[in-house]
Design a protein around this motif. Structure first.
Motif: not given
Length: 399
Positions: A72, A230-231, A233-234, A237-238, A270-271, A274-275, A278
């Motif tokens: 990650w 960020l929120a 995508g994270a 992904t989770a 999706t990760f 999030a990147q 960020l």
């Protein structure tokens, strides 16, 4: 000690002074972080295990799956595509304002991208032939060549998206994201053919690339946009990892049934979103940090050799591994990566890899420099080398 530091500080001050005030230093910092992340990621999770007379690839993520968070932190390709989309769309607009044709603009971009590749291909062609002629195991040669040349897939995708930039400047990132979603639904939900996943090779990286274009249009300037990416995508992904069966590792793991990266899956995309969120949130802190000349100098030096670093970092790892094999099977280098002891030993090898990469940079940086000169033709080229400040000025003028 002060006498050693003083020239560094003075050189950094010259680099800082040579940079136009209009340059967005955060863009260069994000590109440098993305490249360093890829290099460190490969060095941490790529193992060449000496097994009798052969070398085979392995990964600590295969034996220690709880270390998946390492991937990650160091799978940063989405940030590179984000910056690439932003820089390409911005430079295309600038070229058009100056009356430059699309063909001239594209030649400049692709020359910088591909000219340094020739040295890698030439060296590894000679090395592979030499290894085979001296009786090296075919599987070992295949392993080494594959590792050395695997970065080239990224360049091909990046080049294709660069060439399509005029068509992509207004594409909403949700469209390629929808393609990735439907491809995965067919592959994993409906039992479709695995080869269909390769459609995501373009669509998956198109998502951060078009986010970069949206950044150029000014649509992602508000901090709220970064937080949403960020929120969102994270969270997605989770959910995909926890309930949809996607691997937790964001890089390929030898022997795994599904790779999030080859080809990209919805979880990898999706990760990456999030990147990107960020990265957008880090712009302001990076701009403040890079007011310090020494910090800016480090970023400039990475960017000046970005292609050389990217193309040769795997060769540096393999050269170190092959040379050290003369001393026998060494922990963290030739042994199976199945414990924390291997991780600790591998961390101690990182400076050696960096030193080997430094040798490669010294030997092959000239190819990258010549590609920049060819890309700038027919503009006049000043051939007198005036030091690092002038190199920074050239880098600062690059799109």
């Amino acid at each position: 000690m002060r006498e050693l530091i003083r020239p560094v500080v003075k050189g950094a001050a010259r680099l800082d002074a040579a940079t136009p005030a209009s340059r967005d230093r955060a863009v260069d910092a994000l590109r440098a972080l993305a490249i360093v992340g890829v290099v460190l990621g490969h060095w941490l999770v790529t193992a060449l295990v000496a097994d009798g007379g052969t070398l085979r690839t392995d990964s600590p993520l295969r034996h220690l799956p709880h270390l998946a968070p390492i991937s990650w932190a160091f799978q940063t390709l989405a940030v590179f595509f984000l910056v690439g989309g932003h820089v390409a769309t911005r430079s295309l607009a600038t070229a058009q304002d100056r009356g430059q044709s699309y063909g001239q603009w594209l030649r400049t971009r692709l020359t910088r991208l591909f000219a340094p590749v020739a040295a890698v291909l030439a060296l590894w062609t000679v090395a592979a032939v030499a290894l085979l002629l001296t009786g090296a195991d075919l599987a070992t040669v295949r392993t080494l060549v594959k590792l050395a040349l695997c970065p080239l897939w990224f360049l091909l995708v990046f080049a294709a998206l660069t060439a399509a930039t005029p068509l992509l400047t207004r594409v909403n990132p949700l469209w390629p994201l929808a393609v990735v979603l439907h491809v995965d639904l067919v592959r994993f939900g409906l039992g479709g053919p695995s080869w269909l996943g390769w459609a995501n090779l373009a669509a998956g990286w198109l998502v951060p690339y078009t986010l970069g274009a949206a950044w150029t249009r000014g649509e992602l300037e508000r901090r709220r946009a970064g937080w949403i990416l960020l929120a969102g995508g994270a969270a997605v992904t989770a959910a995909l990892v926890a309930w949809a069966g996607y691997p937790a590792s964001m890089v390929g793991v030898p022997g795994a049934a599904v790779s999030n990266l080859n080809p990209p899956t919805l979880a990898a995309v999706t990760f990456g979103v999030a990147q990107c969120g960020l990265a957008l949130l880090l712009r302001a802190p990076l701009r403040r940090a890079l007011r310090r000349p020494v910090a800016w100098a480090a970023v400039v030096l990475v960017n000046l050799s970005a292609m050389t670093i990217f193309l040769w970092h795997q060769t540096a790892l393999m050269a170190t591994t092959a040379t050290a094999l003369l001393a026998g099977r060494l922990p963290g280098l030739h042994t199976v990566p199945d414990g924390l002891g291997w991780i600790a030993a591998r961390l101690l090898w990182l400076p050696v890899f960096a030193l080997a990469l430094g040798v490669c940079r010294t030997a092959f940086r000239s190819h990258e420099r010549r590609s920049d000169l060819r890309a700038r033709r027919p503009s006049r080229v000043v051939r007198v080398h005036r030091g690092p400040a002038d190199a920074a000025a050239k880098e600062a003028r690059r799109a």
